[in-house]
Design a protein around this motif. Structure first.
Motif, short mmCIF file in Angstrom:
data_model
loop_
_atom_site.label_atom_id
_atom_site.label_comp_id
_atom_site.label_asym_id
_atom_site.label_seq_id
_atom_site.Cartn_x
_atom_site.Cartn_y
_atom_site.Cartn_z
N VAL A 4 0.85 -1.19 0.00
CA VAL A 4 0.00 0.00 0.00
C VAL A 4 0.88 1.24 0.00
O VAL A 4 1.86 1.29 0.74
N CYS A 5 0.58 2.21 -0.87
CA CYS A 5 1.26 3.49 -0.83
C CYS A 5 0.21 4.58 -0.67
O CYS A 5 -0.69 4.69 -1.50
N LEU A 6 0.33 5.35 0.38
CA LEU A 6 -0.50 6.54 0.52
C LEU A 6 0.38 7.72 0.15
O LEU A 6 1.41 7.94 0.77
N ASN A 7 -0.01 8.45 -0.92
CA ASN A 7 0.80 9.57 -1.38
C ASN A 7 0.09 10.88 -1.16
O ASN A 7 -0.95 11.13 -1.77
N ASN A 8 0.62 11.71 -0.29
CA ASN A 8 0.09 13.06 -0.04
C ASN A 8 -1.42 13.06 0.18
O ASN A 8 -2.14 13.86 -0.39
N VAL A 9 -1.88 12.14 1.01
CA VAL A 9 -3.32 11.99 1.21
C VAL A 9 -3.83 13.00 2.24
O VAL A 9 -3.23 13.15 3.30
N SER A 10 -4.90 13.71 1.88
CA SER A 10 -5.56 14.61 2.82
C SER A 10 -7.04 14.29 2.88
O SER A 10 -7.63 13.83 1.90
N LYS A 11 -7.61 14.53 4.05
CA LYS A 11 -9.05 14.28 4.20
C LYS A 11 -9.62 15.23 5.25
O LYS A 11 -9.03 15.41 6.31
N SER A 12 -10.74 15.86 4.90
CA SER A 12 -11.42 16.73 5.87
C SER A 12 -12.84 16.24 6.06
O SER A 12 -13.46 15.72 5.14
N PHE A 13 -13.35 16.41 7.28
CA PHE A 13 -14.77 16.23 7.53
C PHE A 13 -15.33 17.61 7.83
O PHE A 13 -15.03 18.18 8.88
N GLY A 14 -16.09 18.17 6.91
CA GLY A 14 -16.56 19.54 7.08
C GLY A 14 -15.36 20.47 7.07
O GLY A 14 -14.54 20.42 6.16
N SER A 15 -15.23 21.29 8.11
CA SER A 15 -14.13 22.25 8.13
C SER A 15 -12.93 21.66 8.87
O SER A 15 -11.89 22.29 9.00
N GLN A 16 -13.08 20.43 9.37
CA GLN A 16 -12.01 19.87 10.18
C GLN A 16 -11.09 18.96 9.37
O GLN A 16 -11.53 17.96 8.80
N GLN A 17 -9.83 19.33 9.31
CA GLN A 17 -8.84 18.53 8.59
C GLN A 17 -8.43 17.35 9.46
O GLN A 17 -7.92 17.53 10.56
N VAL A 18 -8.71 16.14 8.98
CA VAL A 18 -8.43 14.95 9.80
C VAL A 18 -7.11 14.32 9.41
O VAL A 18 -6.34 13.85 10.25
N ILE A 19 -6.83 14.31 8.10
CA ILE A 19 -5.55 13.78 7.61
C ILE A 19 -4.89 14.89 6.80
O ILE A 19 -5.50 15.47 5.91
N ASP A 20 -3.64 15.16 7.15
CA ASP A 20 -2.97 16.30 6.54
C ASP A 20 -1.75 15.84 5.74
O ASP A 20 -0.71 15.55 6.30
N ASN A 21 -1.93 15.73 4.42
CA ASN A 21 -0.82 15.46 3.51
C ASN A 21 0.03 14.28 3.97
O ASN A 21 1.23 14.40 4.15
N LEU A 22 -0.60 13.15 4.14
CA LEU A 22 0.07 12.01 4.75
C LEU A 22 0.69 11.09 3.69
O LEU A 22 0.08 10.81 2.67
N CYS A 23 1.91 10.66 3.93
CA CYS A 23 2.59 9.71 3.05
C CYS A 23 2.98 8.49 3.88
O CYS A 23 3.58 8.64 4.94
N LEU A 24 2.65 7.33 3.36
CA LEU A 24 2.98 6.12 4.12
C LEU A 24 3.07 4.93 3.16
O LEU A 24 2.20 4.74 2.32
N ASP A 25 4.16 4.18 3.29
CA ASP A 25 4.29 2.93 2.54
C ASP A 25 4.12 1.76 3.49
O ASP A 25 4.75 1.74 4.55
N ILE A 26 3.30 0.81 3.11
CA ILE A 26 3.12 -0.38 3.94
C ILE A 26 3.73 -1.55 3.17
O ILE A 26 3.40 -1.79 2.01
N LEU A 27 4.64 -2.27 3.83
CA LEU A 27 5.37 -3.33 3.14
C LEU A 27 4.59 -4.63 3.16
O LEU A 27 3.79 -4.88 4.07
N LYS A 28 4.85 -5.43 2.14
CA LYS A 28 4.12 -6.69 2.01
C LYS A 28 4.45 -7.62 3.19
O LYS A 28 5.62 -7.83 3.52
#
Lengths: 360, 256
Positions: A4-28
């Motif tokens: 799994v590769c998460l590249n610069n992932v952001s997520k907001s619920f309404g006005s609230q930023q829950v995930i801020d530009n997150l990068c993460l590699d998950i190894l097999k």
């Protein structure tokens, strides 16, 4: 290649930023834990991987393919939910076979696979039990079975142990490790319990306010936290303010609580720089004293002694008023680790066992 | 001692509840025409009911209205319950409050207000107005029943189903619908019986061309309680009882 590769992932619920530009590699095949206080966004990361939420920006690659917009039902990922989320109107067999039936797998194979999986989670013969007649621990196992029977690429576990009592939780921890080794699939585990994170994982990701603070093995996270948040969140820490008075090669001299002490300089600190010194309770040593402390020892007074069976915990008030926490282990050479309240002591540590961070 | 007090208490309650019904049912088999004196077993009144075309028509009308209105109320109420439970929209609390207030408002107030509405809108009273009125007063019961059921289950089961590969329609058919089915059935049944025995609201909104059974009975009773009415009430009671038993059986079957 990461599974799994998460590249610069952001997520907001309404006005609230829950995930801020997150990068993460998950190894097999690894057992990865997302660790953080409640509200840090760890469950949202899990739901993004599962496809139960879609991110506002960034991409999610699963097994090398961009699956950012793929709905949950088409992803090769299964989840064990915190509340288990078993289907109450079905029995154990129907719950576990739900995913297989949707994939139109022949009934005979379904029978076999469910049977195997039930044996794997130690619930053999429970096929026809209604969900309402299972204990919390058994429901937990059904929830795990329902996910792994689909042989997913990745198994996501959202605080699965939080509803169990202490003993059962310890047992399930061992069972999860065993299961991980046996299945060989990638486990992504979410928890706010640092002990769970340290004992279970190959790698720990410490999260705070929607971003990653540190990624590393449990040993790295515990022994060399990169910032105060990680140090404070994972395990107990005593944190001291100090100032660098001189630097010599790999070492430096600091002024801490009015005392001079030589420590390692791993981060290239300069003279006169303000630093924080972190020490784990079990890394500190205590000595009795009648009068003055030796060089490099901080003077204080025992405030509280807590007997814990394998260890003795001391709360010591240093002479400048700061309370610190020290853990002493029983050992053969030094039987005398019982102190009286208000007894005068000197506290120190072995050079190099400290973690020094810049003043934040 | 305690046990005897318990038993006599329970039997008093049951006697109070079912005693009148029992008397009515027994007298429906009485041969006598006017007296409340037992003059021997007979099925005369049931036979004469079957020959009474007016009554039969009213009965069919009642069943039609009850069936259609309860179905419509169940469908609309279930959707409404989902809207309240799962979606966020402006005025949601007010909407839910209004649902309760419709449930609580006296029949006479509802009857008159519906009548005024139909008169103002220029709709002639008849089958249609009756149907609309019945749907209106059944709807809140369905919404409340189904909403309680939806609110009672863990919303994560929907996520779980999607996670295991179910598409939206499969989530609904295999997970959500079976889980709310008992409440939907109960709502439907309740609506059916509410509609079947409503007098007051129906009195205001139906027209001369469309007679229903409760109103017919009401007008018959004005001339005195005849054994024919007794027989009719007995049939109605048995029908309702059967409906309750069937629904109970259905719900139980689903739980297995």
């Amino acid at each position: 290649m990461p599974v799994v590769c998460l590249n610069n992932v952001s997520k907001s619920f309404g006005s609230q930023q829950v995930i801020d530009n997150l990068c993460l590699d998950i190894l097999k095949g690894e057992f990865l834990t997302l660790l953080g206080p409640s509200g840090c966004g760890k469950t949202t990361v899990l739901r993004l991987i599962a496809g139960l939420e879609t991110c506002d920006s960034g991409t999610i690659l699963i097994n090398g393919r961009d699956q950012t917009r793929l709905p949950a039902c088409d992803r090769d990922v299964n989840t064990v939910f915190q509340s288990y989320a078993l289907f109450p109107h079905m029995n154990v067999f129907d719950n576990i076979s739900f995913g297989l039936k949707l994939k139109k797998i022949p009934a005979r194979q379904i029978q076999e696979r469910v049977k195997e999986t039930l044996a794997l989670v130690k619930l053999a013969g429970m096929d026809n039990r209604p969900i309402s007649q299972l204990s919390g621990g058994q429901q937990q196992r059904v929830a795990i079975a329902r996910a792994i029977v689909n042989q997913p690429l990745i198994l996501l576990l959202d605080e699965p142990l939080s509803a169990l009592d202490y003993k059962l939780r310890k047992q399930m921890r061992l069972d999860l490790r065993h299961l991980h080794r046996k299945l060989g699939i990638t486990f992504v585990f979410v928890t706010h319990d640092q002990e769970e994170a340290l004992t279970l994982s190959d790698r720990v990701v410490v999260m705070h306010n929607g971003s990653i603070q540190q990624t590393g093995t449990p040993k790295e996270i515990y022994e060399t936290p990169v910032n105060l948040f990680v140090a404070d969140f994972v395990g107990e820490s005593n944190i001291f303010d100090a100032r660098v008075t001189s630097t010599t090669g790999p070492d430096m001299e600091i002024r801490i609580q009015g005392v001079s002490k030589t420590v390692q300089n791993r981060r290239g600190f300069k003279k006169d720089q303000a630093v924080k010194v972190l020490l784990r309770p079990e890394d500190m040593t205590v000595e009795r004293t009648k009068d003055q402390c030796h060089r490099g020892f901080l003077p204080g007074q025992v405030k509280e002694m807590i007997y814990k069976g394998t260890t003795v915990d001391l709360i010591i008030r240093l002479d400048n008023g700061q309370d610190i926490f020290v853990t002493e282990f029983f050992n053969e050479d030094d039987q005398d680790i019982f102190y009286d309240v208000n007894e005068r002591v000197c506290v120190s540590w072995i050079k190099g066992w400290e973690v020094t961070l810049p003043h934040e | 001692m305690k046990r005897w007090i318990g038993i006599s208490w329970v039997s008093t309650v049951f006697a109070f509840l079912y005693g009148p019904l029992l008397v009515l049912m027994v007298f429906s088999f009485n041969q006598a025409r006017y007296t409340s004196e037992w003059q021997g077993f007979s099925l005369t009144w049931y036979a004469s009911l079957l020959e009474n075309q007016y009554l039969l028509d009213a009965f069919v009308n009642s069943l039609t209205v009850a069936f259609v209105s309860s179905l419509a109320a169940t469908a609309m109420g279930t959707l409404g319950a989902f809207a309240i439970a799962w979606y966020r929209f402006a005025g949601k609390k007010l909407f839910f409050g209004l649902v309760y207030s419709v449930m609580m408002s006296p029949d006479i107030v509802m009857g008159i207000s519906l009548l005024m509405l139909f008169v103002t809108a220029g709709i002639h009273p008849g089958f249609f107005t009756l149907l609309v009125a019945h749907i209106t007063f059944c709807l809140p019961f369905v919404i409340v029943l189904v909403h309680a059921r939806i609110a009672g289950f863990d919303p994560a089961v929907v996520d779980a189903a999607r996670d295991l590969g179910a598409r939206e329609h499969e989530v609904f058919l295999k997970i959500v619908f079976p889980m709310i089915l008992p409440a939907v059935l109960a709502g439907w049944l309740l609506s059916f019986t509410l509609s079947l025995d409503d007098v007051i609201i129906s009195f205001f909104v139906t027209g001369p061309g469309f007679e229903i059974l409760p109103l017919k009975i009401y007008s018959m009773v004005k001339l005195g309680v005849t054994p024919e009415v007794n027989a009719l009430c007995t049939i109605l009671f048995v029908l309702t009882l059967a409906a309750v038993l069937v629904a109970h059986f259905l719900i139980k079957e689903k739980k297995k």
